[in-house]
Enzyme design. Structure first.
Site, PDB file in Angstrom:
ATOM      1  N   LEU A  43       0.829  -1.206   0.000  1.00  0.00           N
ATOM      2  CA  LEU A  43       0.000   0.000   0.000  1.00  0.00           C
ATOM      3  C   LEU A  43       0.862   1.255   0.000  1.00  0.00           C
ATOM      4  O   LEU A  43       0.645   2.166  -0.794  1.00  0.00           O
ATOM      5  CB  LEU A  43      -0.904   0.010   1.226  1.00  0.00           C
ATOM      6  CG  LEU A  43      -2.091  -0.939   1.186  1.00  0.00           C
ATOM      7  CD1 LEU A  43      -2.930  -0.760   2.438  1.00  0.00           C
ATOM      8  CD2 LEU A  43      -2.941  -0.696  -0.041  1.00  0.00           C
ATOM      9  N   ALA A  44       1.860   1.296   0.867  1.00  0.00           N
ATOM     10  CA  ALA A  44       2.668   2.512   0.981  1.00  0.00           C
ATOM     11  C   ALA A  44       3.550   2.688  -0.250  1.00  0.00           C
ATOM     12  O   ALA A  44       3.589   3.767  -0.852  1.00  0.00           O
ATOM     13  CB  ALA A  44       3.516   2.459   2.250  1.00  0.00           C
ATOM     14  N   SER A 284     -10.972 -13.319  11.611  1.00  0.00           N
ATOM     15  CA  SER A 284     -11.473 -12.025  12.075  1.00  0.00           C
ATOM     16  C   SER A 284     -11.872 -12.086  13.538  1.00  0.00           C
ATOM     17  O   SER A 284     -12.471 -13.046  14.016  1.00  0.00           O
ATOM     18  CB  SER A 284     -12.670 -11.603  11.240  1.00  0.00           C
ATOM     19  OG  SER A 284     -13.275 -10.505  11.854  1.00  0.00           O
ATOM     20  N   ARG A 330      -7.316  -7.019  22.500  1.00  0.00           N
ATOM     21  CA  ARG A 330      -6.430  -8.015  21.907  1.00  0.00           C
ATOM     22  C   ARG A 330      -5.327  -8.501  22.842  1.00  0.00           C
ATOM     23  O   ARG A 330      -5.164  -9.704  23.041  1.00  0.00           O
ATOM     24  CB  ARG A 330      -5.745  -7.426  20.669  1.00  0.00           C
ATOM     25  CG  ARG A 330      -6.644  -7.319  19.483  1.00  0.00           C
ATOM     26  CD  ARG A 330      -5.904  -6.744  18.295  1.00  0.00           C
ATOM     27  NE  ARG A 330      -6.821  -6.693  17.147  1.00  0.00           N
ATOM     28  CZ  ARG A 330      -6.456  -6.290  15.943  1.00  0.00           C
ATOM     29  NH1 ARG A 330      -5.232  -5.884  15.701  1.00  0.00           N
ATOM     30  NH2 ARG A 330      -7.319  -6.282  14.958  1.00  0.00           N
ATOM     31  N   HIS A 401       1.152 -10.456  14.620  1.00  0.00           N
ATOM     32  CA  HIS A 401       0.338 -10.002  13.517  1.00  0.00           C
ATOM     33  C   HIS A 401       0.882  -8.734  12.868  1.00  0.00           C
ATOM     34  O   HIS A 401       0.860  -8.580  11.658  1.00  0.00           O
ATOM     35  CB  HIS A 401      -1.071  -9.756  14.075  1.00  0.00           C
ATOM     36  CG  HIS A 401      -2.023  -9.221  13.078  1.00  0.00           C
ATOM     37  ND1 HIS A 401      -2.233  -9.826  11.869  1.00  0.00           N
ATOM     38  CD2 HIS A 401      -2.841  -8.136  13.097  1.00  0.00           C
ATOM     39  CE1 HIS A 401      -3.139  -9.135  11.191  1.00  0.00           C
ATOM     40  NE2 HIS A 401      -3.502  -8.109  11.895  1.00  0.00           N
ATOM     41  N   GLU A 425       4.263   0.205   7.367  1.00  0.00           N
ATOM     42  CA  GLU A 425       4.622  -0.594   8.549  1.00  0.00           C
ATOM     43  C   GLU A 425       6.127  -0.542   8.803  1.00  0.00           C
ATOM     44  O   GLU A 425       6.579  -0.774   9.930  1.00  0.00           O
ATOM     45  CB  GLU A 425       4.138  -2.051   8.369  1.00  0.00           C
ATOM     46  CG  GLU A 425       4.233  -2.880   9.654  1.00  0.00           C
ATOM     47  CD  GLU A 425       3.748  -4.319   9.489  1.00  0.00           C
ATOM     48  OE1 GLU A 425       3.140  -4.640   8.448  1.00  0.00           O
ATOM     49  OE2 GLU A 425       3.987  -5.126  10.411  1.00  0.00           O
ATOM     50  N   ARG A 435      -1.483  -0.825  17.811  1.00  0.00           N
ATOM     51  CA  ARG A 435      -2.210  -0.276  16.681  1.00  0.00           C
ATOM     52  C   ARG A 435      -3.684  -0.631  16.779  1.00  0.00           C
ATOM     53  O   ARG A 435      -4.047  -1.741  17.127  1.00  0.00           O
ATOM     54  CB  ARG A 435      -1.638  -0.827  15.378  1.00  0.00           C
ATOM     55  CG  ARG A 435      -2.368  -0.369  14.137  1.00  0.00           C
ATOM     56  CD  ARG A 435      -1.750  -0.949  12.890  1.00  0.00           C
ATOM     57  NE  ARG A 435      -1.849  -2.390  12.821  1.00  0.00           N
ATOM     58  CZ  ARG A 435      -2.945  -3.063  12.475  1.00  0.00           C
ATOM     59  NH1 ARG A 435      -4.058  -2.406  12.186  1.00  0.00           N
ATOM     60  NH2 ARG A 435      -2.940  -4.385  12.431  1.00  0.00           N
ATOM     61  N   LEU A 441      -3.909  -0.090   7.190  1.00  0.00           N
ATOM     62  CA  LEU A 441      -4.147   0.264   5.796  1.00  0.00           C
ATOM     63  C   LEU A 441      -4.178   1.777   5.669  1.00  0.00           C
ATOM     64  O   LEU A 441      -3.628   2.361   4.736  1.00  0.00           O
ATOM     65  CB  LEU A 441      -5.464  -0.340   5.328  1.00  0.00           C
ATOM     66  CG  LEU A 441      -5.566  -1.868   5.443  1.00  0.00           C
ATOM     67  CD1 LEU A 441      -6.930  -2.353   5.001  1.00  0.00           C
ATOM     68  CD2 LEU A 441      -4.483  -2.533   4.610  1.00  0.00           C
TER      69      LEU A 441
END
Lengths: 637, 245, 249
Positions: A43-44, A284, A330, A401, A425, A435, A441
Site C-alpha cells: 500500500l505505501a 477475524s 487483543r 500479527h 509498517e 495499533r 491500511l
C-alpha cells in the site's frame, strides 16, 4: 546522531496545513530531473511510487515478489478507518486522532497521528475514485462498521478483502504509471543495501532474484516501504517472504531503528498444528462477538470438548474481565490465553490453544444466523483444520500479527539518513505501542498518497544535492560487500537448513520475548540469539549457486538479518522497563494483571543507532510531549 | 481500434465465429423445415424443390452468401485453433478435464468432419454425382408425374443405402455435439448472455440441438423403416410396365 | 502418510526439464500442500540436493503467488481453494502425486515450478485502471453506486491474479483474468468514462502476450480459487463489441 522530529510549530490542527505551505516546492519542469527509488510495492510503496510519478518524478520501484500486486498488504481483511463521519455518530478527525493515540498507549507522536486522522478522509475519496468497491448501502452510499471495539462506525470495508482491494487500487495506479513509462518496475528484485554518500542516501544495491545479478541503482532519494518484521518470530500471520532486510541494512547504514519491541499479537488465529507449520492464519476478531472462550479446569484434560461437562469448563475471559468478557482487548485476551496454556490447560496438539465455542450462540441465534455472520470464517477454519466448528468448538491461539516499531522517521517521514524515507509498517511513526484495528491500511496509504509526495519535494528543493552516480566508489564498495556476503552464505556448506535456524530463532523469540516478557527471559534470549547466530555462520547449508533463481539463498540472507535484528528487539524490550501496548513486561503490572505504564520514565521513543558489528547500539530518546491530550490509563474491568 | 480489429483480435475473431455460426444455425433450421416436408408426401417436397430451382435469383445469392459464411466460419476456426495450439507449446504430463464438456473440447474435430460431410452431401443431393450415392442410380434423371425433379424419390433412394444412412446419422450426431456447445457459446462470445438468462440459453441450446438431430435423422430412419418405398416401387413398376410395353 | 511425488524439475528458462520422482515420507494430514513440499525440500537440502523451487507467499489464499498444477488440475481441484490452502488430508496415503508448473507460452518457466506471470501485469498496465491522479477527487459519497452493481464489481475484483484460469484452459486463454479486471472497472460509474478504451487496450495486450482464445469450456471458472464467473467473459465480449461498433461508426 541528533534526532530532530521536525514537528512544525503551531496549533495541532493547523500543523500539517501550515507545514505544507512552508515546505519548498520543486518546479514542475524540474521534477523529471529527480530520480526516486521506491523499495516495496505494498500500500505505501505502490501509492507513493504512483503519486510521485504522477507529479513528474522519475521513479524506479522494486519488489521481491513476482508482481507488485502480491505485497502482503493484500492479506488485510477487516477494513480501513477514516474520520468521514458518514454515519453521523459523532466521529471526527479529533476523535480518530484521540482513539489512535490512546490505542497506542500514549507512545506515538501527537502531530503525526493528528495528520494521519486528517488525511484519512482523503484516502477514502481517492480509493473510491480509483474504483475500490467498498461495501455500500442500497441507496448507493458507502457503509461503515465499527471495528476493534471503536465506539463509532468509521471502518470502510470491501467484504473480508479490504487490503486486497486497496492494494489493487494502488497497484492499478502504479500500473498506469508503469504503462506510460514514468515508473520502471523491477519485480523479483530484492534490495540488499542502501548506498550513502556524504551522509545522504543516494541509491541501493539489488539482486535480481531470477538471474542472481547484483547491481547498483542511483537515485536522488530512496524510499523504503518494505513492511514489518513479524517474521522474526518465524510463525506469524505475515507472508513467508516478509522480512526485515531492507530496514535492517538501512539501520546499519545509519538509519536509527525505533521501538522494535512494540509487536502486536492477535488473539484469534488458528493454532499451530505441528513442527512443519509454515505460517499462521488470522481469523477475524468479530468471531469473539458470539463465541465463548474456554479451557478445561483440569490440567492435561484430553477428553474431547463435548465430553467436558459445563461445570468443568473455565470461561476465563468472562471470569477475569466480567464487563468485557470475551470481547476484552487483543493484548489482554492474548495474554489470558497464554496464561491458561502455560498452566497446562491448553487444548489441541501441543496444548497451545483455547476453545472458541459457538454452541450457545447457535442455540440462541439459530444455526442460520450464525452461518450468515461467520460462514466464510467457519469455512476457512474447516479448510485448514478439517474440523467443523458448527459441531465442535474452534481452537484459537494468539499469533504475531503486526509490528509497530520500525525505522525512525521525522515528521517528514525521513529517517536519520537524509534522503532516506521510510513509509508504512516499515516506519515506527503513528501507532505508538499498539495499533488500532483497521488503522494499518490507513497509515500505509496516508504515507504514500498524501504525505511523502509533499515532503520529498521539500527535501529536493532545500538540500540541492549533487546528482547521484553509480560510478561513485561508495557504490562499488557496497556492491562488493553484497557480493561478498552472498558468496560467504553459499560457501559455508554446513549441516543445518536455513529454515531450521529461522524456526529456532522464532521459538526463542516467541517464548522469551513474546506476549509476556521478563528481564530474565530477555537476558536469556540475548545470550541465546548470538549463539544461534554464530552457529548459523558456521553451520548453515545454502544449496545452489548465486547465478540463478535460488530461494534458499534469498531466505538465508533474510534469516541472517533476523538473527541480528532479534537481538535489538530483545535489547529494546529489556530497556523498556514498563508495560505498554504490545509490550508487556511481567514485572510491570497492576495486581490485577493490567499493564503498568511508566510515563514518568518512559514517555519517549527509543531510537537505536548502529555502532558497528561488535559494539552495542546506542540508544537515543525522543521525548513524547503531549500538548493536546491527557495521558490516561485504560481499564477493561 | 477500428473495424480491422474484428479480424485481428481474439475477441473479434470469436465474433466472426459466433455471427457466422448463428447464420449457419438458422440455415440448419430452415433446411430442416424444408426437408421435413418429405413427410407431407412427394407432391409437397417436389413442389418445394421446384420452387427453389425455379428462382435462381434467390438461390444463387443464398448459396454464395452461405459459402462466404461457411468460409469465414472455417477461416476463423483454423486461425483460432492454430493460435490455441501455439499458446501451450509444452503440454502437461498429466491433465485432468475440469468442467469442459466433450462437445466443447472437440469443436474443431466435429466441425471438420461436418465440413467433409457437407461436401459429400452437396455432391450427393445438390450436384447429384452418381458415383457417390452408392445406389448406381442417376438422381438427375428422376422426374415425377408433373415432370418436376423428383426430390422425394431421390431422398428415399438415397437413404435406402445403409452406408449412406449411417454416415448421415453420424454426421448429424456430430452436428448435435457441435451445436449443443456452439449455440450457447455464440451467445457467450457475442456477450448476449447474463446471469439472468444464461442458464435459459444453455437449455435452449441443448433442446434445439436435440430437435435438430432428431428432425434430421428422422428422414433416413423413416426411409430405412420403409417410408416412401411404395412410391419409389410404383415408378419401378411403371418402368417395368413400360419395358413390357 | 507417505506419497510418491512426480515433480517437474527445470534448471532455468533454457533447460528442457523433466519429471523427477521423490518420496514424501511421514507427512501429517494437517499439513498444507506447500508445507508438505517444505518437508520434502528440507530432506533434499540435507542430502545436498537443490530443493524444488516453487512460488508462495501469503499462504492464506489471497496473494495469488502459489501456482501448482497438482494431479493435472490447477491448484489441485478443491473448489475455491489455492494450492497453499489445500491440505494433505484430502489425499490418500500412498498416492502418487504429479506436480507441474502453469503451462502457457505467455508464462515461461523460470525454474522448476516457478513461472513468469509478468504478462498479467502488462495487461493491467495497458488499461486496467481508472485514470485519476492522487488528490482532486470528489467526496467518496458524491457518486452513489447501486449496491447490486457494486457487489457485482466486487465479485469481479476478487480475482487474485494467480493464473490458474490460464493453466486450466485447454487453450491457455487469459480471458477470465482480463474479463474480471475489465468488468470490475467497467461496472462502476467511475470506470465507465474510459470503458471502451480499457477493454480494447487490455484485449490487444492480452493477444500480444500470446495467450490462446476462449472456447467457453468453463475450465477456468471451475478452478478459479475465487470462483469468478464465466459471465464476466460475456460481459467483456459485449463491452468489446460496443467499443468496436463505436470505433467503426
Amino acid at each position: 546522531m541528533k534526532l530532530d522530529a521536525k514537528i512544525p510549530p503551531g496549533p495541532l490542527a493547523q500543523k500539517w496545513e501550515k507545514h505544507k505551505f512552508d515546505m519548498k516546492l520543486v518546479n514542475p519542469a524540474n521534477k523529471r530531473k529527480f530520480d526516486v527509488i521506491v523499495v516495496g510495492s505494498g500500500l505505501a510503496g505502490a501509492s507513493a511510487a504512483a503519486t510521485m510519478a504522477e507529479l513528474g518524478y522519475k521513479v524506479k520501484c522494486f519488489c521481491f515478489q513476482d508482481s507488485p500486486r502480491r505485497a502482503h498488504s493484500i492479506a488485510a481483511q477487516g477494513g480501513i478507518n477514516a474520520a468521514k463521519n458518514y454515519q453521523n455518530d459523532g466521529d471526527s478527525v479529533y476523535r480518530l486522532f484521540y482513539d489512535t493515540i490512546k490505542g497506542g498507549d500514549f507512545r506515538a507522536r501527537e502531530a503525526n497521528v493528528y495528520r494521519l486522522a486528517q488525511v484519512s478522509v482523503n484516502i477514502i475519496d481517492q480509493c473510491v475514485a480509483q474504483g475500490v468497491p467498498f461495501a455500500r448501502e442500497y441507496g448507493g452510499l458507502l457503509t461503515n462498521r465499527s471495528f476493534g471495539g471503536a465506539q463509532v462506525s468509521r471502518t470502510f470495508y470491501a467484504r473480508g478483502q479490504t487490503g486486497q482491494q486497496l492494494l489493487l487500487g494502488a497497484y492499478q495506479a502504479l500500473s498506469r504509471q508503469i504503462g506510460n513509462g514514468n515508473v520502471k518496475m523491477y519485480p523479483r528484485t530484492e534490495m540488499l543495501d542502501v548506498v550513502v554518500i556524504d551522509g545522504h542516501a543516494k541509491g541501493i544495491i539489488v539482486r535480481d532474484l531470477v538471474t542472481g545479478e547484483i547491481s547498483a541503482h542511483a537515485g536522488d532519494a530512496v524510499v523504503l516501504a518494505t513492511g514489518g518484521y513479524g517474521n522474526v518470530f518465524y510463525l506469524s500471520t505475515n507472508a513467508k517472504g516478509c522480512n526485515v532486510t531492507a530496514t535492517w541494512r538501512a539501520y546499519k547504514k545509519g538509519a536509527a531503528f525505533a521501538n522494535p519491541c512494540y509487536t502486536q499479537i492477535h488473539p484469534t488465529c488458528i493454532p499451530v498444528s505441528g513442527e512443519h507449520q509454515s505460517k499462521l492464519t488470522l481469523m477475524s476478531e468479530s468471531l469473539r462477538n458470539d463465541g465463548r472462550v474456554w479451557v478445561p479446569k483440569k490440567k492435561g484434560d484430553t477428553r474431547p470438548p463435548d465430553q467436558i461437562p459445563e461445570e468443568e469448563r473455565d470461561y476465563f475471559l468472562e471470569r477475569k474481565y466480567p464487563s468485557f468478557g470475551n470481547l476484552a482487548p487483543r493484548d489482554i485476551s492474548s495474554r489470558a490465553a497464554k496464561e491458561v496454556c502455560d498452566e497446562g490447560r491448553g487444548v489441541g496438539p501441543g496444548g497451545l490453544g483455547v476453545y472458541l465455542d459457538f454452541k450457545e450462540a447457535i442455540k440462541r441465534l439459530g444455526l442460520e444466523t450464525v452461518k450468515e455472520r461467520y460462514a466464510n470464517l467457519f469455512d476457512m477454519y474447516e479448510k485448514i483444520t478439517g474440523e467443523n466448528a458448527y459441531e465442535t468448538p474452534m481452537r484459537i491461539y494468539p499469533a504475531v500479527h503486526y509490528t509497530m516499531g520500525g525505522t525512525w522517521v521525522d515528521y517528514n517521514l525521513m529517517s536519520s539518513v537524509p534522503g532516506l524515507f521510510v513509509l508504512g509498517e516499515a516506519n515506527f511513526s503513528d501507532h505508538g505501542a499498539n495499533r488500532l484495528g483497521a488503522s494499518a491500511l490507513m497509515q500505509g496509504l496516508a504515507d504514500g498518497y498524501f504525505i511523502l509526495p509533499y515532503t520529498i519535494g521539500n527535501y529536493f528543493a532545500s538540500e540541492k544535492q549533487p546528482k547521484s552516480d553509480v560510478n561513485h566508489p561508495e557504490f562499488k564498495l557496497a556492491l562488493d560487500n553484497v557480493k561478498a556476503l552472498t558468496k560467504r552464505l553459499l560457501s559455508i556448506n554446513g549441516k543445518r537448513t536455513v529454515s531450521s535456524f529461522h524456526r529456532e530463532l522464532g521459538k526463542i523469540m516467541w517464548e522469551k520475548c513474546g506476549m509476556a516478557r521478563t528481564a530474565a527471559s530477555l537476558k536469556e534470549a540475548l545470550t541465546r540469539i548470538p549463539e544461534l547466530r554464530a552457529e548459523f555462520w558456521k553451520n548453515v547449508k545454502v544449496t545452489g549457486e548465486n547465478a540463478s533463481l535460488n530461494q534458499e539463498l534469498e531466505a538465508a540472507g533474510r534469516v541472517a538479518d533476523f538473527l541480528e535484528f532479534a537481538e535489538l528487539l530483545c535489547l529494546d524490550a529489556l530497556t523498556r522497563e514498563e508495560s505498554c501496548g504490545g509490550h508487556f513486561r511481567v514485572e510491570h503490572q497492576f495486581p490485577d494483571g493490567e499493564a503498568k505504564r511508566d510515563d514518568e520514565h518512559f514517555a519517549f521513543v527509543s531510537a537505536w543507532e548502529y555502532q558497528g558489528p561488535s559494539k552495542p547500539p546506542l540508544l537515543h530518546k525522543e521525548p513524547l510531549v503531549y500538548e493536546e491530550v491527557h495521558m490516561s490509563t485504560r481499564s477493561y474491568k | 481500434m477500428n473495424i480491422t480489429n474484428l479480424f485481428r483480435s481474439s475477441v473479434g475473431k470469436k465474433f466472426i465465429m459466433a455471427i457466422t455460426g448463428m447464420a449457419l444455425f438458422l440455415f440448419v433450421v430452415l433446411h430442416l423445415l424444408g426437408n421435413l416436408q418429405i413427410f407431407l408426401g412427394p407432391e409437397a417436397i417436389n413442389r418445394y424443390g421446384a420452387f427453389l430451382q425455379g428462382n435462381l435469383e434467390l438461390i444463387w445469392p443464398a448459396r454464395i452468401g452461405l459459402l462466404i459464411i461457411v468460409g469465414l466460419h472455417i477461416w476463423s476456426a483454423i486461425k483460432l485453433a492454430v493460435e490455441n495450439r501455439a499458446a501451450r507449446p509444452q503440454p502437461y504430463a498429466q491433465q485432468e478435464i475440469v468442467a469442459a464438456s466433450y462437445a466443447s473440447r472437440t469443436m474443431v474435430w466435429s466441425g471438420f468432419i461436418i465440413a467433409a460431410f457437407i461436401i459429400y452431401h452437396l455432391l450427393h443431393f445438390t450436384v447429384q454425382v452418381p458415383a457417390v450415392n452408392l445406389t448406381g442410380k442417376n438422381f438427375t434423371t428422376l422426374e415425377d408425374a408433373k415432370n418436376q425433379h423428383d426430390v422425394f424419390r431421390m431422398m428415399v433412394i438415397g437413404f435406402q443405402s445403409r452406408v449412406v444412412t449411417l454416415f448421415y446419422i453420424f454426421a448429424m450426431w456430430l452436428l448435435f455435439l457441435h451445436l449443443s456447445h456452439g449455440v450457447s457459446a455464440m451467445f457467450q462470445s457475442l456477450g448476449w448472455k447474463s446471469p439472468g438468462y444464461g442458464s435459459l440459453i444453455a437449455r435452449f441450446a441443448v433442446v434445439a440441438s436435440w430437435l435438430i438431430f432428431v428432425g434430421y435423422i428422422s428422414i433416413p430412419i423413416a426411409v430405412q423403416l420403409g417410408y416412401g418405398s411404395s412410391y419409389v416401387n410404383s415408378f419401378n413398376v411403371n418402368a417395368l410396365q413400360e419395358v413390357v410395353k | 502418510m507417505n506419497f510418491t511425488l512426480r515433480v517437474w524439475r527445470q534448471k532455468d528458462a533454457n533447460d528442457t526439464g523433466a519429471m523427477v520422482e521423490y518420496a514424501a515420507k511421514d507427512i501429517i494430514a494437517d499439513m498444507s500442500f506447500l508445507e508438505m513440499l517444505d518437508v520434502v525440500n528440507e530432506g533434499l537440502i540435507a542430502k545436498g540436493e537443490e530443493p524444488i523451487a516453487f512460488d508462495s507467499d501469503c499462504r492464506e489464499g489471497i496473494c495469488g503467488t502459489c501456482s501448482l498444477v497438482i494431479n493435472g488440475i490447477a491448484h489441485g481441484g478443491q473448489r475455491g481453494t489455492t494450492a497453499c490452502q489445500l491440505h494433505m488430508r484430502h489425499f490418500e496415503d500412498g498416492q502418487t502425486i504429479t506436480i507441474e508448473p502453469w503451462r502457457a507460452r505467455a508464462f515461461p518457466v523460470l525454474k522448476d515450478l516457478v513461472t513468469d506471470r509478468g504478462a498479467f501485469d502488462r495487461i493491467v498496465q495497458a488499461g486496467g485502471f481508472i485514470s485519476v491522479n492522487t488528490g482532486g477527487t470528489p467526496d467518496a459519497n458524491a457518486i452513489p453506486v447501486g449496491k447490486v452493481e457494486s457487489d457485482k464489481a466486487m465479485d469481479a475484483a476478487a480475482c487474485i491474479g494467480c493464473g490458474a484460469c490460464v493453466a486450466a484452459c485447454k487453450n491457455a486463454s487469459a480471458m477470465l483474468f482480463v474479463a474480471a479486471k475489465v468488468s470490475h472497472l467497467n461496472l462502476l460509474p467511475q470506470g465507465k468514462v474510459e470503458k471502451d478504451k480499457r477493454v480494447t487496450s487490455m484485449v490487444t495486450q492480452m493477444d500480444a502476450e500470446g495467450f490462446g482464445n476462449c472456447t467457453v469450456t468453463g475450465s477456468c471458472e471451475a478452478v478459479c480459487p475465487k470462483e469468478i464467473s464465466l459471465n464476466f467473459i460475456a460481459r467483456m465480449n459485449r463491452d468489446y463489441g460496443v467499443a468496436l461498433l463505436k470505433a467503426s461508426t
